[in-house]
Design an enzyme around this catalytic site. Structure first.
Site, PDB file in Angstrom:
ATOM      1  N   TYR A   1     -24.692  -1.661 -21.880  1.00  0.00           N
ATOM      2  CA  TYR A   1     -25.954  -1.364 -22.047  1.00  0.00           C
ATOM      3  C   TYR A   1     -26.069   0.153 -21.787  1.00  0.00           C
ATOM      4  O   TYR A   1     -26.895   0.641 -22.460  1.00  0.00           O
ATOM      5  CB  TYR A   1     -26.460  -2.344 -20.679  1.00  0.00           C
ATOM      6  CG  TYR A   1     -28.258  -2.113 -20.539  1.00  0.00           C
ATOM      7  CD1 TYR A   1     -28.933  -2.765 -21.702  1.00  0.00           C
ATOM      8  CD2 TYR A   1     -28.699  -1.630 -19.577  1.00  0.00           C
ATOM      9  CE1 TYR A   1     -30.253  -2.578 -21.750  1.00  0.00           C
ATOM     10  CE2 TYR A   1     -30.337  -1.393 -19.585  1.00  0.00           C
ATOM     11  CZ  TYR A   1     -30.904  -1.983 -20.485  1.00  0.00           C
ATOM     12  OH  TYR A   1     -32.220  -2.026 -20.430  1.00  0.00           O
TER      13      TYR A   1
ATOM     14  N   SER B   1     -32.625  -5.781 -27.496  1.00  0.00           N
ATOM     15  CA  SER B   1     -31.572  -5.803 -26.821  1.00  0.00           C
ATOM     16  C   SER B   1     -31.463  -6.349 -25.353  1.00  0.00           C
ATOM     17  O   SER B   1     -32.860  -6.752 -24.676  1.00  0.00           O
ATOM     18  CB  SER B   1     -31.460  -4.317 -25.997  1.00  0.00           C
ATOM     19  OG  SER B   1     -30.694  -4.044 -25.168  1.00  0.00           O
TER      20      SER B   1
ATOM     21  N   ALA C   1     -37.057   1.968 -26.954  1.00  0.00           N
ATOM     22  CA  ALA C   1     -37.188   1.445 -25.810  1.00  0.00           C
ATOM     23  C   ALA C   1     -35.792   1.580 -25.074  1.00  0.00           C
ATOM     24  O   ALA C   1     -34.916   1.010 -25.097  1.00  0.00           O
ATOM     25  CB  ALA C   1     -37.320   0.042 -25.742  1.00  0.00           C
TER      26      ALA C   1
ATOM     27  N   LYS D   1     -27.505   2.474 -25.058  1.00  0.00           N
ATOM     28  CA  LYS D   1     -28.661   2.981 -24.708  1.00  0.00           C
ATOM     29  C   LYS D   1     -28.797   4.312 -24.961  1.00  0.00           C
ATOM     30  O   LYS D   1     -29.496   5.372 -25.684  1.00  0.00           O
ATOM     31  CB  LYS D   1     -29.437   2.792 -23.690  1.00  0.00           C
ATOM     32  CG  LYS D   1     -30.036   1.273 -23.358  1.00  0.00           C
ATOM     33  CD  LYS D   1     -31.189   0.887 -24.564  1.00  0.00           C
ATOM     34  CE  LYS D   1     -31.595  -0.429 -24.159  1.00  0.00           C
ATOM     35  NZ  LYS D   1     -32.826  -0.766 -25.155  1.00  0.00           N
TER      36      LYS D   1
HETATM   37  P1  NAD Z   1     -35.846  -9.474 -22.586  1.00  0.00           P
HETATM   38  O1  NAD Z   1     -34.384  -9.751 -22.583  1.00  0.00           O
HETATM   39  O2  NAD Z   1     -36.723 -10.219 -22.116  1.00  0.00           O
HETATM   40  O3  NAD Z   1     -36.260  -8.833 -24.089  1.00  0.00           O
HETATM   41  C1  NAD Z   1     -35.258  -8.510 -25.094  1.00  0.00           C
HETATM   42  C2  NAD Z   1     -35.628  -9.337 -26.271  1.00  0.00           C
HETATM   43  O4  NAD Z   1     -34.923  -8.824 -27.398  1.00  0.00           O
HETATM   44  C3  NAD Z   1     -35.363 -10.799 -26.379  1.00  0.00           C
HETATM   45  O5  NAD Z   1     -36.369 -11.481 -26.864  1.00  0.00           O
HETATM   46  C4  NAD Z   1     -34.042 -11.086 -26.983  1.00  0.00           C
HETATM   47  O6  NAD Z   1     -34.190 -12.096 -27.818  1.00  0.00           O
HETATM   48  C5  NAD Z   1     -34.249  -9.938 -28.216  1.00  0.00           C
HETATM   49  N1  NAD Z   1     -32.945  -9.435 -28.708  1.00  0.00           N
HETATM   50  C6  NAD Z   1     -31.732  -9.104 -27.917  1.00  0.00           C
HETATM   51  N2  NAD Z   1     -30.731  -8.854 -28.971  1.00  0.00           N
HETATM   52  C7  NAD Z   1     -31.497  -8.918 -30.147  1.00  0.00           C
HETATM   53  C8  NAD Z   1     -30.959  -8.727 -31.608  1.00  0.00           C
HETATM   54  N3  NAD Z   1     -29.513  -8.321 -31.648  1.00  0.00           N
HETATM   55  N4  NAD Z   1     -31.594  -9.007 -32.530  1.00  0.00           N
HETATM   56  C9  NAD Z   1     -32.899  -9.183 -32.379  1.00  0.00           C
HETATM   57  N5  NAD Z   1     -33.532  -9.544 -31.099  1.00  0.00           N
HETATM   58  C10 NAD Z   1     -32.976  -9.317 -29.983  1.00  0.00           C
HETATM   59  O7  NAD Z   1     -36.009  -7.881 -21.831  1.00  0.00           O
HETATM   60  P2  NAD Z   1     -37.208  -7.032 -21.600  1.00  0.00           P
HETATM   61  O8  NAD Z   1     -37.248  -6.665 -20.314  1.00  0.00           O
HETATM   62  O9  NAD Z   1     -38.299  -7.549 -22.276  1.00  0.00           O
HETATM   63  O10 NAD Z   1     -36.737  -5.551 -22.205  1.00  0.00           O
HETATM   64  C11 NAD Z   1     -37.046  -5.281 -23.799  1.00  0.00           C
HETATM   65  C12 NAD Z   1     -36.519  -4.037 -24.005  1.00  0.00           C
HETATM   66  O11 NAD Z   1     -36.922  -2.966 -22.972  1.00  0.00           O
HETATM   67  C13 NAD Z   1     -35.022  -3.866 -24.046  1.00  0.00           C
HETATM   68  O12 NAD Z   1     -34.698  -2.889 -24.965  1.00  0.00           O
HETATM   69  C14 NAD Z   1     -34.764  -3.164 -22.376  1.00  0.00           C
HETATM   70  O13 NAD Z   1     -33.543  -2.254 -22.552  1.00  0.00           O
HETATM   71  C15 NAD Z   1     -35.962  -2.315 -22.217  1.00  0.00           C
HETATM   72  N6  NAD Z   1     -36.174  -1.879 -21.017  1.00  0.00           N
HETATM   73  C16 NAD Z   1     -36.661  -2.940 -20.215  1.00  0.00           C
HETATM   74  C17 NAD Z   1     -36.804  -2.783 -18.794  1.00  0.00           C
HETATM   75  C18 NAD Z   1     -37.516  -3.682 -17.668  1.00  0.00           C
HETATM   76  O14 NAD Z   1     -37.459  -3.291 -16.636  1.00  0.00           O
HETATM   77  N7  NAD Z   1     -38.001  -4.918 -18.411  1.00  0.00           N
HETATM   78  C19 NAD Z   1     -36.603  -1.625 -18.190  1.00  0.00           C
HETATM   79  C20 NAD Z   1     -35.977  -0.716 -19.058  1.00  0.00           C
HETATM   80  C21 NAD Z   1     -35.609  -0.856 -20.627  1.00  0.00           C
END
Ligand code: NAD
Ligand code: UDP
Length: 329
Positions: A152, A82, A121, A156
């Site tokens: 978003y 996502s 996640a 979620k």
């Molecule tokens: P990010 O954008 O670096 O990683 C998301 C990954 O998902 C990317 O590689 C993207 O290409 C891939 N992606 C998106 N849509 C897709 C689809 N339809 N099919 C296949 N791949 C897809 O973000 P992140 O910070 O690494 O976040 C990863 C996860 O953790 C997310 O689900 C996010 O909601 C959750 N999250 C992250 C945080 C944070 O602070 N980093 C906080 C809360 C939740």
């Protein structure tokens, strides 16, 4: 801890997903990484691609084909695919809803069929702009269902509801992690989030762009701690939801000043327009994770930010991202 044999990580070429893939491989788990690279980058998994126990599939999670032999024998599915940065998900609204709704359904169905443990996640964003502080998992949240963050937040929230329905109706083995702001190496310099923006700006000697008065708070967790928490939840039999984050709360202005000091560039601070629907306070109550998993974060903000700044100083930003973003806030 028993070792998982074969895991699917959706979103595995993203910031958090790539660290998770590496940690699973280090623990002896074969990893299948599914990612459509809409916000991720091949450079995040470049060092893993030579390994025989790592498979990368350029696939949209909403199009996952459960009959693909690449998914045989899974005992863990970690669903991270996502967009996660506000700049990204506001640019990719429909895709974000599809990843959270159809993608979560596909990933759950695959886990159910394989008898695998499933971990969603999820995010602190399910609490919206919270009226309860700090946020416990029993808090239902304060979300604008039609605002600019709703693509978003509601994706979620739907994903959480769907996960619980698979658990209740179909006896799926599921867990929900509510992740709070996580940062560290491999964030895209241009993904628009606070820490990559501040670090990139500080290293360039540019003013750090603090939105509004900077009095809004966040609680920032270093990526290694978050990965440990997610794996502890995966290895447990707990359903969650479980807050995974660092409970040390800071104002955004404090974070900006700390980054500027640690980068050692004396960068100034400039105040820009407040962001619409920006949550004003965010801090996890992590008692549940501490009690049920024995987990708590170990890396303080100064240590984690020093490591992050060092990584950004050393690496070029954004290489391999399909649709590079303008630097936005
Ligand atoms: P990010 O954008 O670096 O990683 C998301 C990954 O998902 C990317 O590689 C993207 O290409 C891939 N992606 C998106 N849509 C897709 C689809 N339809 N099919 C296949 N791949 C897809 O973000 P992140 O910070 O690494 O976040 C990863 C996860 O953790 C997310 O689900 C996010 O909601 C959750 N999250 C992250 C945080 C944070 O602070 N980093 C906080 C809360 C939740
Ligand atoms: N923010 C900021 N300057 C920036 C980017 C973000 O002041 O250059 C603020 C943003 O308005 C929010 C906080 O930093 O109050 C955290 O934003 P981020 O985009 O990292 O993620 P969020 O926690 O809002 O999902």
């Amino acid at each position: 801890m028993a070792v998982f044999h074969r895991a699917l990580v959706t979103g595995g070429a993203g910031f958090l997903g790539s660290h998770l893939c590496a940690a699973l491989l280090d623990a002896g788990t074969e990893v299948v990484c599914v990612d459509n690279l809409c916000t991720g980058s091949m450079s995040n998994v470049e060092s893993l691609r030579a390994r025989e126990d790592f498979t990368f599939l350029d696939v949209d999670v909403a199009e996952l084909d459960a009959d693909d032999a690449a998914f045989d024998g899974l005992d863990l599915v970690m669903h991270l695919a996502s967009p996660a940065s506000p700049v990204d998900y506001q640019r990719l609204g429909v895709a974000t809803l599809r990843a959270g709704a159809i993608g979560t359904d596909r990933a759950l169905a695959l886990a159910l069929r394989s008898g695998a443990r499933f971990l969603l996640a999820s995010t602190s964003e399910v609490y919206g702009d919270p009226l309860q502080h700090p946020q416990t998992e029993s808090y239902w949240g304060n979300v604008n269902p039609v605002g600019i963050r709703s693509v978003y937040d509601e994706a979620k929230r739907y994903g959480e509801a769907l996960t619980m329905a698979y658990r209740r109706d179909l006896d799926a083995n599921t867990a929900i992690a509510r992740i709070f702001n996580t940062y560290g190496p491999r964030m895209r310099g241009a993904d628009g989030r606070m820490i990559p923006n501040f670090v990139r700006q500080a290293l360039a000697g540019e003013p750090l762009t603090v939105s509004g008065a900077g009095t809004q708070t966040r609680s920032i967790c270093y990526v290694d701690d978050t990965v440990e928490g997610l794996l502890a939840l995966a290895h447990s039999n707990r359903p969650g939801p479980m807050n995974i984050g660092n409970p040390t709360e800071m104002t955004v202005l404090e974070v900006a000043r700390l980054v500027a000091r640690l980068a050692g560039t004396d960068a100034s601070i400039t105040f820009i327009d407040a962001v619409e629907d920006d949550p004003q306070r965010r801090c996890p109550d992590i008692s549940r994770a501490a009690d049920e998993l024995g987990w708590r974060p170990r890396v303080d903000a100064e240590t984690g930010l020093r490591r992050t700044i060092a990584w950004f100083a050393e690496h070029s930003r954004g290489a391999g991202v399909r649709s590079e973003l303008p630097i936005g806030v």
